[in-house]
Write a protein that holds these residues in place. Structure first.
Motif, PDB file in Angstrom:
ATOM      1  N   UNK A   1     -11.479  -4.231   8.943  1.00 47.68           N
ATOM      2  CA  UNK A   1     -12.932  -4.383   9.096  1.00 47.68           C
ATOM      3  C   UNK A   1     -13.523  -5.359   8.086  1.00 47.68           C
ATOM      4  N   UNK A   2     -12.856  -5.570   6.957  1.00 46.54           N
ATOM      5  CA  UNK A   2     -13.378  -6.515   5.969  1.00 46.54           C
ATOM      6  C   UNK A   2     -12.819  -7.925   6.159  1.00 46.54           C
TER       7      UNK A   2
ATOM      8  N   UNK B   1      -3.506   6.765  11.634  1.00 41.74           N
ATOM      9  CA  UNK B   1      -4.165   8.053  11.427  1.00 41.74           C
ATOM     10  C   UNK B   1      -4.634   8.617  12.765  1.00 41.74           C
ATOM     11  N   UNK B   2      -5.078   7.747  13.653  1.00 37.36           N
ATOM     12  CA  UNK B   2      -5.495   8.171  14.999  1.00 37.36           C
ATOM     13  C   UNK B   2      -4.293   8.343  15.912  1.00 37.36           C
ATOM     14  N   UNK B   3      -3.402   7.367  15.934  1.00 38.45           N
ATOM     15  CA  UNK B   3      -2.330   7.358  16.929  1.00 38.45           C
ATOM     16  C   UNK B   3      -1.168   8.284  16.596  1.00 38.45           C
ATOM     17  N   UNK B   4      -0.977   8.630  15.330  1.00 42.46           N
ATOM     18  CA  UNK B   4       0.077   9.586  15.004  1.00 42.46           C
ATOM     19  C   UNK B   4      -0.201  10.931  15.660  1.00 42.46           C
TER      20      UNK B   4
ATOM     21  N   UNK C   1      -2.261  20.402   5.630  1.00 35.61           N
ATOM     22  CA  UNK C   1      -1.527  19.290   5.027  1.00 35.61           C
ATOM     23  C   UNK C   1      -2.333  17.994   5.104  1.00 35.61           C
ATOM     24  N   UNK C   2      -3.036  17.778   6.224  1.00 35.63           N
ATOM     25  CA  UNK C   2      -3.907  16.596   6.341  1.00 35.63           C
ATOM     26  C   UNK C   2      -4.992  16.621   5.265  1.00 35.63           C
ATOM     27  N   UNK C   3      -5.609  17.791   5.087  1.00 32.58           N
ATOM     28  CA  UNK C   3      -6.703  17.903   4.127  1.00 32.58           C
ATOM     29  C   UNK C   3      -6.243  17.689   2.696  1.00 32.58           C
ATOM     30  N   UNK C   4      -4.988  18.001   2.408  1.00 33.79           N
ATOM     31  CA  UNK C   4      -4.457  17.873   1.050  1.00 33.79           C
ATOM     32  C   UNK C   4      -3.655  16.588   0.841  1.00 33.79           C
ATOM     33  N   UNK C   5      -3.531  15.760   1.866  1.00 35.38           N
ATOM     34  CA  UNK C   5      -2.632  14.602   1.818  1.00 35.38           C
ATOM     35  C   UNK C   5      -2.950  13.687   0.638  1.00 35.38           C
ATOM     36  N   UNK C   6      -1.952  13.415  -0.222  1.00 34.51           N
ATOM     37  CA  UNK C   6      -2.191  12.544  -1.377  1.00 34.51           C
ATOM     38  C   UNK C   6      -2.023  11.065  -1.051  1.00 34.51           C
ATOM     39  N   UNK C   7      -1.325  10.749   0.042  1.00 36.74           N
ATOM     40  CA  UNK C   7      -1.069   9.359   0.418  1.00 36.74           C
ATOM     41  C   UNK C   7      -1.290   9.182   1.912  1.00 36.74           C
ATOM     42  N   UNK C   8      -1.409   7.937   2.330  1.00 31.02           N
ATOM     43  CA  UNK C   8      -1.604   7.651   3.741  1.00 31.02           C
ATOM     44  C   UNK C   8      -0.370   8.043   4.548  1.00 31.02           C
TER      45      UNK C   8
ATOM     46  N   UNK D   1     -10.539   3.657   1.959  1.00 32.12           N
ATOM     47  CA  UNK D   1     -10.833   3.399   0.550  1.00 32.12           C
ATOM     48  C   UNK D   1     -10.196   4.439  -0.366  1.00 32.12           C
ATOM     49  N   UNK D   2     -10.106   5.690   0.088  1.00 26.88           N
ATOM     50  CA  UNK D   2      -9.546   6.751  -0.738  1.00 26.88           C
ATOM     51  C   UNK D   2      -8.033   6.646  -0.890  1.00 26.88           C
ATOM     52  N   UNK D   3      -7.353   6.280   0.205  1.00 24.70           N
ATOM     53  CA  UNK D   3      -5.885   6.250   0.196  1.00 24.70           C
ATOM     54  C   UNK D   3      -5.330   4.827   0.231  1.00 24.70           C
ATOM     55  N   UNK D   4      -6.188   3.838   0.025  1.00 23.72           N
ATOM     56  CA  UNK D   4      -5.778   2.421  -0.004  1.00 23.72           C
ATOM     57  C   UNK D   4      -5.020   2.043   1.266  1.00 23.72           C
ATOM     58  N   UNK D   5      -5.600   2.361   2.415  1.00 21.11           N
ATOM     59  CA  UNK D   5      -4.968   2.088   3.708  1.00 21.11           C
ATOM     60  C   UNK D   5      -5.622   0.890   4.370  1.00 21.11           C
ATOM     61  N   UNK D   6      -4.800   0.023   4.944  1.00 16.85           N
ATOM     62  CA  UNK D   6      -5.308  -1.111   5.693  1.00 16.85           C
ATOM     63  C   UNK D   6      -5.561  -0.761   7.149  1.00 16.85           C
TER      64      UNK D   6
END
Length: 451
Positions: A414-415, A49-52, A90-97, A37-42
Motif C-alpha cells: 500500500x505504500x 494472513x487472509x489466504x492461509x 495462537x493468532x492473538x498471541x502470534x509474535x511473528x508474521x 506495522x506491528x509484525x513488519x509484514x509486507x
C-alpha cells in the motif's frame, strides 16, 4: 431428537459457529495495516494472513461433509470448534508474521470441519419439518450477515483494542458454542460406515490450491519459484482430475448431464468472490493508508457494498422465479460492473459521495447475483443439493483465495508508488470481467436454465 429445552441453545451455537467461519474470511481485512506495522509484514505477508485461512477452507469443504457422514457430525463439529478456538488463541498471541500465518491455516482447517456439520446437526436435531425450515432459515440469515459484519466488527475491535482483539473475539464465542454441542447424545449422530472419504483427492486439492496461491503471491518477488509452483499446481490439478475419474467415491459425484450447468454456476460464483474479496482487500488498505481513515471508519465505509447481500435474498428469489436464475445473475453482474467502474474512477481522488454511491451499486449487484447463482447451482443438480452446495461453496472460497492473491500481487504494498494506479486497473479489469460474464449469461440463459 433433542429435547425442547436444549434446542435453541444448540441452534444458536451452530449458527454462531457458521457465522464465525464466514466472519473470519473478512474480519481481518481492516486489521491488515496494523498487522503489517506491528509484525513488519509486507504486501505478500498480509495476503497470506487472509489466504492461509481461505485455502484450507476452500480445499477441504468437499471432503469435510463426507468426513462428518462417516465419523459423525457431532464429533467433527467438536473437533472443528476446538481447533478453531485454539488457533484463534495462537493468532492473538502470534509474535511473528510466520506464526500468525500458520495459526490462520489451522483456523481454516477447523472452519472447514465445522461448516458442513453445523447445518447437518441442525437438520438432524429439528423436532419436525417446520422446525427444520426455521432452523435452516436462521442459519442462512446469520451466515448472510457475516460478510457485512466482518469489516465493521473488525474496525471497531482494531480501533478499540488493537489487531489482536480480532482473534480474541472468537475464543469466548467458541467456548459457549461447545456446551450445547457437547450435550448432544452421541447416539443422535450415528455414522454411516458405507460412506468413504476420498482422502487422496482432498490432499491433492489442498496441495494444488496452495501451490497456485503461493505462485501468485510470491511470483512477483521470485519469478522462477513462481513458475515452478505454477507448473506444480497444474500437474496436481491434472492428477486430481484423473484420480476423481478413477475412484469409486469422488469428492463430487454428479450425473453427467448436470455437469455443464453446475460447472457454469461454479465458475461464475468463483469469479464473483475473486473480485469481491480481492476488491475488499484493496479497499480496506486504500481507506486507511491512502485516505487516513481510522479502522472503525474504514469498516463502516464498506457497509454500502456489503449490506445489500443479506437484504436482497428474498426479493431476488421472487425475481429469479419470474425471469430465471441466469438472467437474474446477468443483471447482478452488469450492475456490479457499473459499480466497479465508479470505484475505479474515485480511487485517486477525494470524492467520497461518488465512491460510496459506487460501492452501493456494486453491493446491490452482488446482492442480486449471490442468491441467483447459488440457486443456479442447486437447480443444476436438483436431486443432489448437498453436492451442488458443496461445489458452489468450494468455488466461492477458492475464488476468494485467488482474488486476494491476485489483487495483492498486482497492486503491491500500500505504500508503493504504483499502488493507486494498479488498484484502479484492477477495478477496471473486474468491471470488464463482470460485464463479459454477464453478457455470456444472458446469451446462454436458454440453454443453462431449467425454468
Amino acid at each position: 431428537m433433542i429435547r425442547n429445552r436444549s434446542r435453541w441453545p444448540l441452534t444458536l451455537a451452530l449458527c454462531g459457529g457458521y457465522f464465525l467461519v464466514l466472519l473470519d474470511v473478512t474480519v481481518v481485512n481492516v486489521a491488515l495495516p496494523q498487522v503489517g506495522s506491528s509484525l513488519s509484514a509486507g504486501g505478500s505477508g498480509l495476503a497470506w494472513v487472509v489466504d492461509a485461512y481461505s485455502v484450507p477452507l476452500a480445499a477441504l469443504l468437499l471432503a469435510s461433509g463426507a468426513i462428518g457422514d462417516r465419523l459423525g457430525h457431532r464429533r467433527v463439529v467438536l473437533l472443528g470448534l476446538v481447533g478453531f478456538g485454539a488457533a484463534s488463541v495462537l493468532c492473538a498471541l502470534a509474535p511473528t508474521i510466520g506464526v500468525l500465518i500458520a495459526a490462520r491455516a489451522i483456523q481454516g482447517v477447523g472452519a472447514a470441519l465445522m461448516l458442513p456439520g453445523t447445518l447437518a446437526l441442525l437438520v438432524e436435531n429439528a423436532a419436525d419439518e417446520s422446525a427444520r425450515s426455521r432452523c435452516v432459515g436462521m442459519w442462512a440469515a446469520i451466515g448472510g450477515a457475516a460478510l457485512p459484519a466482518g469489516p465493521v466488527i473488525g474496525g471497531f475491535l482494531v480501533q478499540a483494542a488493537g489487531w489482536r482483539a480480532v482473534f480474541w473475539l472468537s475464543v469466548p464465542a467458541i467456548a459457549l458454542a461447545l456446551i450445547p454441542v457437547l450435550r448432544l447424545p452421541r447416539s443422535s449422530t450415528g455414522t454411516k460406515q458405507s460412506d468413504t472419504v476420498d482422502w487422496g483427492g482432498a490432499a491433492l486439492l489442498v496441495a494444488g490450491l496452495a501451490c497456485l496461491v503461493t505462485a501468485i503471491i510470491q511470483g512477483p518477488d521470485s519469478p522462477r519459484w513462481g513458475v515452478f509452483l505454477g507448473v506444480a499446481a497444474a500437474g496436481l490439478a491434472a492428477w486430481f482430475a484423473s484420480a476423481q475419474r478413477r475412484t469409486e467415491h469422488p469428492l463430487l459425484d454428479l450425473p453427467h448431464g448436470a455437469q455443464g450447468a453446475l460447472a457454469a454456476a461454479c465458475v461464475v460464483a468463483g469469479l464473483m468472490n475473486l473480485c469481491v474479496l480481492g476488491g475488499l482487500f484493496l479497499l480496506t488498505q486504500l481507506f486507511q493508508d491512502m485516505r487516513g481513515l481510522s479502522p472503525w471508519l474504514a469498516g463502516l465505509a464498506t457497509l454500502p457494498a456489503m449490506l445489500p447481500l443479506p437484504l436482497l435474498g428474498a426479493p431476488v428469489g421472487k425475481i429469479a422465479a419470474r425471469i430465471g436464475v441466469w438472467r437474474t445473475s446477468a443483471h447482478g453482474l452488469l450492475i456490479s460492473a457499473a459499480g466497479f467502474v465508479g470505484i475505479a474512477g474515485t480511487i485517486s481522488g477525494n470524492g467520497y459521495v461518488i465512491l460510496l454511491t459506487s460501492m452501493a451499486i456494486w453491493g446491490t449487484g452482488l446482492g442480486i447475483l449471490t442468491p441467483a447463482i447459488v440457486s443456479a447451482a442447486l437447480r443444476a443438480v436438483p436431486d443432489s443439493p448437498g453436492a451442488a452446495s458443496g461445489a458452489s461453496n468450494t468455488s466461492r472460497q477458492t475464488g476468494g483465495a485467488l482474488g486476494v492473491a491476485i489483487f495483492a500481487a498486482i497492486a503491491g504494498p500500500a505504500d508503493g508508488t504504483s499502488f493507486t494506479a494498479h488498484s484502479t486497473a484492477l477495478f477496471i479489469s473486474g468491471a470488464a470481467v463482470f460485464a463479459l460474464v454477464g453478457v455470456l449469461c444472458l446469451s446462454a440463459s436458454r440453454r443453462l436454465t431449467t425454468g
